[in-house]
Design a protein around this motif. Sequence first.
Motif, PDB file in Angstrom:
ATOM      1  N   LEU A  36      -7.905  -3.722   0.887  1.00  0.00           N
ATOM      2  CA  LEU A  36      -6.645  -3.815   1.629  1.00  0.00           C
ATOM      3  C   LEU A  36      -6.609  -5.106   2.433  1.00  0.00           C
ATOM      4  O   LEU A  36      -7.616  -5.503   3.032  1.00  0.00           O
ATOM      5  CB  LEU A  36      -6.490  -2.629   2.591  1.00  0.00           C
TER       6      LEU A  36
ATOM      7  N   SER B 185       0.823  -1.207   0.000  1.00  0.00           N
ATOM      8  CA  SER B 185       0.000   0.000   0.000  1.00  0.00           C
ATOM      9  C   SER B 185       0.858   1.258   0.000  1.00  0.00           C
ATOM     10  O   SER B 185       1.888   1.334   0.672  1.00  0.00           O
ATOM     11  CB  SER B 185      -0.916   0.014   1.223  1.00  0.00           C
TER      12      SER B 185
ATOM     13  N   PHE C 158      -6.841  -0.948  -6.137  1.00  0.00           N
ATOM     14  CA  PHE C 158      -8.033  -0.146  -6.409  1.00  0.00           C
ATOM     15  C   PHE C 158      -8.845  -0.780  -7.533  1.00  0.00           C
ATOM     16  O   PHE C 158      -8.290  -1.166  -8.572  1.00  0.00           O
ATOM     17  CB  PHE C 158      -7.658   1.271  -6.843  1.00  0.00           C
TER      18      PHE C 158
ATOM     19  N   GLU D 274     -14.190   7.988  -4.955  1.00  0.00           N
ATOM     20  CA  GLU D 274     -12.991   7.378  -5.519  1.00  0.00           C
ATOM     21  C   GLU D 274     -13.261   5.892  -5.756  1.00  0.00           C
ATOM     22  O   GLU D 274     -14.235   5.336  -5.242  1.00  0.00           O
ATOM     23  CB  GLU D 274     -11.808   7.545  -4.564  1.00  0.00           C
TER      24      GLU D 274
ATOM     25  N   GLY E  99      -2.628  -3.596  -0.961  1.00  0.00           N
ATOM     26  CA  GLY E  99      -3.922  -3.206  -1.484  1.00  0.00           C
ATOM     27  C   GLY E  99      -3.969  -3.024  -2.982  1.00  0.00           C
ATOM     28  O   GLY E  99      -2.959  -3.166  -3.688  1.00  0.00           O
TER      29      GLY E  99
ATOM     30  N   LYS F   2     -13.967   3.249   0.897  1.00  0.00           N
ATOM     31  CA  LYS F   2     -14.534   4.164  -0.097  1.00  0.00           C
ATOM     32  C   LYS F   2     -14.367   5.588   0.425  1.00  0.00           C
ATOM     33  O   LYS F   2     -14.890   5.938   1.490  1.00  0.00           O
ATOM     34  CB  LYS F   2     -16.027   3.870  -0.301  1.00  0.00           C
TER      35      LYS F   2
ATOM     36  N   GLN G  83     -11.156   0.734  -2.734  1.00  0.00           N
ATOM     37  CA  GLN G  83      -9.835   0.195  -2.428  1.00  0.00           C
ATOM     38  C   GLN G  83      -9.965  -1.004  -1.496  1.00  0.00           C
ATOM     39  O   GLN G  83     -10.621  -0.918  -0.455  1.00  0.00           O
ATOM     40  CB  GLN G  83      -8.933   1.238  -1.772  1.00  0.00           C
TER      41      GLN G  83
END
Length: 276
Positions: free
Chosen positions: A172, A117, A139, A167, A137, A268, A170
Amino acid sequence: MQAQTLTREMQDWVAAQLATGYTPHEVFQALLDAGWQAAAANQALGLPVPGAAIPQPAQAVPWVKADASGAMVDAGDKWVTVSEHRSAPELWVFGNLLSTAECEALMEAAEPRLARSLTVDIRTGGEELNHDRTSHGMFYTRGENEVVSRIEARIARLLNWPVQNGEGLQVLRYGRGAEYKPHYDYFDPGEPGTAAILRRGGQRVASLIMYLQEPEEGGATVFPDIGLRVRPQRGSAVFFSYALAHPASLTLHGGEPVKTGEKWIATKWLREREFI
């Protein structure tokens, strides 16, 4: 109360602590513990002092409308339960936001794409490795697949915020010992790289952390300013908004180290305007 005067020794000490890797919040708290007034501590760290200009709050932020009982929220394709609600900051803990099948689908598609990440480099507007964040992570692009699209639509209804203002989702993974030390999600208005970041959709105004898999032990999401710990549980989530990009938002938060097992989350981040 008599104003405290900054000394060269104090300024040198603050600079040394930051250079060593301590966060501004940690240094700020150390100064308070040592008896310094908040105004002097802020000034030493280059933060606004009382009466000085601070960032203008966002005109609107995502928000939640629970039912009359306060225990349920209509998320469009399902009702979501409310486990906890606080108003300072505006924070909600939800149950059953995601199904087991949705959690597993996000994890399965994400796993081959995981990498160490990064965090936003607020000096340049780019990205960088940060020793405070030790997860892996990836996206998803907005609307990348059917599961992502369904979840994004549910979030938009739940938080009364347009899909396009978010966005990409993501995902993780935190293995044993992995953590994310306390931080803020907004972009510091005083940093030189922030202007470039804001061109993509304005300031971040809210965060939603969804738990895809809970670890056997550890990994709680902590909010030091309000004394809250949220225990990860598959399908649940914690949401918090921050109209003001400033520590006064009380949204300092972090992920405690995982002690046993793995923690998977999906985050998010929501912006003021369409994210491009």
